[in-house]
Write an enzyme that holds these catalytic residues in place. Structure first.
Site, PDB file in Angstrom:
ATOM      1  N   ASN B 397       4.866   5.125   8.285  1.00  0.00           N
ATOM      2  CA  ASN B 397       4.619   6.037   7.260  1.00  0.00           C
ATOM      3  C   ASN B 397       3.991   7.328   7.572  1.00  0.00           C
ATOM      4  O   ASN B 397       4.852   8.277   7.364  1.00  0.00           O
ATOM      5  CB  ASN B 397       3.672   5.147   6.246  1.00  0.00           C
ATOM      6  CG  ASN B 397       3.539   5.611   4.772  1.00  0.00           C
ATOM      7  OD1 ASN B 397       4.126   6.723   4.601  1.00  0.00           O
ATOM      8  ND2 ASN B 397       3.099   5.107   3.923  1.00  0.00           N
ATOM      9  N   ASP B 398       2.814   7.577   7.705  1.00  0.00           N
ATOM     10  CA  ASP B 398       2.473   8.918   7.696  1.00  0.00           C
ATOM     11  C   ASP B 398       3.007   9.713   8.949  1.00  0.00           C
ATOM     12  O   ASP B 398       2.963  10.973   8.582  1.00  0.00           O
ATOM     13  CB  ASP B 398       0.622   8.675   7.995  1.00  0.00           C
ATOM     14  CG  ASP B 398       0.162   8.289   6.974  1.00  0.00           C
ATOM     15  OD1 ASP B 398       0.709   8.364   5.746  1.00  0.00           O
ATOM     16  OD2 ASP B 398      -1.014   7.918   7.144  1.00  0.00           O
TER      17      ASP B 398
END
Lengths: 106, 472
Positions: B397-398
């Site tokens: 994700n990030d």
């Protein structure tokens, strides 16, 4: 400052610098095995535990030596074994493209 | 210098050289295993020389031999057993555990030395022994409890989220006062066992309060840091008992841990101080309830995703924490093999902090028989994204969020994988929840991104099956 202390400090400092130099070249692919290998290397504390046991003459000394030896033994033996287990999984690509039949699980 | 002490000193020198060369050989996956074996051979030489030395000196009591033999065999047995049976996903816990016992052993060596010296009538312990004794006890004790707690968090026995209890700052200040005050008192030449005990207990407690507020995603940094601390503790033990092998090996490990800590902290865009102080992503400034993403996302099923992958000529797979958590490394490897058989150029883009410890993702993929030449580091793979027909993001994700390139977000400045520059992006993700930073991932709302909402393991298996049935 005694000569032996001075030489110990020199050894410590130079080893730190050697460590920085050697380890900064390790690719991130190998960081986990590297850390595990470094972990095993500090298992050298087993030598310290052995010398402690050799100097022990009291119950307290024996108990401390026993725990230290057990801890250090676990650190060094387990550490090297698990590092080797990880590293033997890192393989080169097979020369001819390998068929997937043996890996199919569908 | 007697013959036996010359021989042991030379043996220690050989061991130290083998550690350095062994670490040097870890520069490449091709020679790394040889390096580790060389290093273990050096270790065996050091231990054998020490046994010879102890036997020759003859000062050890029969009880001492028994204690030493039983302790080492017991520890070695437990260590060997766990090393053989551990799953590769659980490696971070095991490394943490070995680190804990190493730190504990280093502290015990200094404590035993202190007890022995205070047990006989003599002049007070000289500062050149007392200073490393206190440092060894403090650092060793902190790493012992800190690493045990880190292992517990990784294993899931202790909640992985940052745990903050009220008054933790005050407790830390009190502990620091005890450690510094007690240390200063001992340095002054007063070798009081009770003071050392107080310092030891305060350090043990500090190990707990230091790791407790640190979240699961920061674990790569914490494990590296604890590793560095153990190395330093072992070096201090070497100063206490005047043994150069311990000093050299400890310093090498201290340096390696320090480098990894810095690399990991940089890769997460955090300062080490910031991680240790904790509190990042605990949700005060952010809104964790707003898991629904702003903007439109396009969902995709297994069949459509399979078609895209099957006709892509260059695929970059981006595995993240979600893949490790779902233990889907074998499924992703099967998919990669299948795509390669269809003639696609497949590679894996690995962010430095993917997984739960530095380089963990590489180990998981190696376990699934992915050749290491396919595993590409961030700097190597980023220029290749624009040529990729499909970038397949699995549970990351990030580290893929383009918002990191802009100022003013929680992840600004964090090095990311340039997934958004690929021609097409497919994201396999369990839900639309946020990553650790707690912000929306702009990649998901990018017009060329499609979301395949599934667990990594089942999603990948469905994809592989779909490719086989749809396009043969």
């Amino acid at each position: 400052m005694s000569a032996s202390l001075l030489s110990d400090i020199s050894i410590f400092l130079l080893s730190l610098l050697v460590g920085f130099e050697v380890i900064s070249k390790v690719p991130s692919t190998l960081h986990t095995p590297l850390m595990s290998a470094a972990n095993s290397i500090h298992g050298i504390v087993l030598v310290g535990a052995m010398l402690t046991a050799a100097a022990a003459h009291t119950t307290v000394g024996y108990v401390l030596s026993f725990i230290a030896a057990a801890f250090a033994g676990m650190n060094v033996v387990g550490g090297y074994r698990v590092t080797d287990r990880m590293l033997q999984m890192f393989k080169r690509p097979p020369l001819p493209p390998k068929g997937g039949t043996d890996q199919d699980r569908s | 210098m007697s013959t036996i002490s010359t021989v042991t000193s030379l043996a220690y020198l050989v061991a130290a050289a083998s550690f350095v060369i062994g670490l040097h050989l870890m520069n490449s996956p091709a020679s790394a295993r040889r390096g580790s074996q060389l290093s273990s051979a050096g270790m065996a030489i050091a231990v054998a020389a020490t046994i010879a030395r102890i036997a020759y000196d003859g000062l050890i009591t029969p009880t001492g031999w028994a204690v030493l033999g039983a302790g080492t065999l017991l520890g070695a047995g437990v260590g060997l057993r766990s090393a053989y049976t551990i799953k590769m996903t659980a490696i971070p816990q095991l490394v943490s555990l070995f680190n804990a016992v190493g730190g504990g052993a280093a502290a015990l060596v200094a404590i035993a030395d202190f007890v022995r010296l205070t047990g006989v009538p003599r002049a007070s312990i000289v500062p050149s022994v007392m200073v490393p004794t206190v440092l060894d006890v403090v650092i060793g004790a902190v790493t012992f409890t800190g690493s045990l707690l880190a292992a517990g968090k990784l294993q899931g026995w202790v909640p992985g989220r940052p745990l903050v209890f009220p008054g933790v700052r005050l407790v830390n200040i009190l502990l620091a006062v005890v450690v510094l005050g007690g240390g200063a008192y001992l340095f002054s030449g007063a070798d009081n066992g009770w003071v050392l005990t107080a310092v030891l207990l305060a350090a043990l407690a500090f190990g707990v309060t230091m790791v407790l507020p640190i979240g699961g995603a920061d674990m790569p940094v914490v494990i590296s840091m604890l590793n560095a601390l153990t190395g330093t503790a072992v070096a201090m033990a070497g100063f206490v008992i005047g043994n150069s092998a311990l000093i050299i090996a400890g310093a090498l490990v201290g340096a390696s841990g320090a480098i990894l800590t810095k690399l990991m902290a940089d890769a997460m865009n955090r300062s080490i101080a910031n991680i240790v102080v904790g509190g990042f992503g605990t949700g005060d400034a952010l809104d964790p309830g707003a898991a629904a993403i702003g903007g439109d996302i396009r969902q995709i099923g297994a069949a459509d995703a399979a078609i895209q992958l099957a006709y892509a000529s260059k695929v970059i797979i981006v595995p993240g924490y979600g893949l490790a958590a779902a233990q889907a490394q074998h499924e992703v490897a099967q998919l990669a093999v299948l795509l390669q058989e269809r003639g696609a150029d497949v590679s894996f883009a690995i962010h430095p902090v993917a997984g739960r410890m530095p380089g963990h993702m590489n180990v998981l993929l190696a376990e699934a028989n992915v050749p290491y030449t396919l595993l590409k580091e961030m700097d190597e793979i980023n220029p290749e994204f624009p040529q990729a027909d499909v970038a397949l993001v699995i549970g990351a994700n990030d580290v893929t969020n383009p918002a990191a390139r802009r100022a003013g977000t929680a992840i600004s400045g964090m090095p990311i994988l340039d997934v958004d520059r690929a021609k097409h992006v497919i994201v396999i993700k369990r839900s639309m929840g946020h990553g650790y930073a707690g912000i929306d991932n702009e990649l998901y709302t990018d017009p060329k991104t499609e979301m395949f909402l599934a667990d990594a393991k089942t999603g990948l298996a469905e994809l592989t099956a779909a490719i086989k049935t749809l396009v043969g």
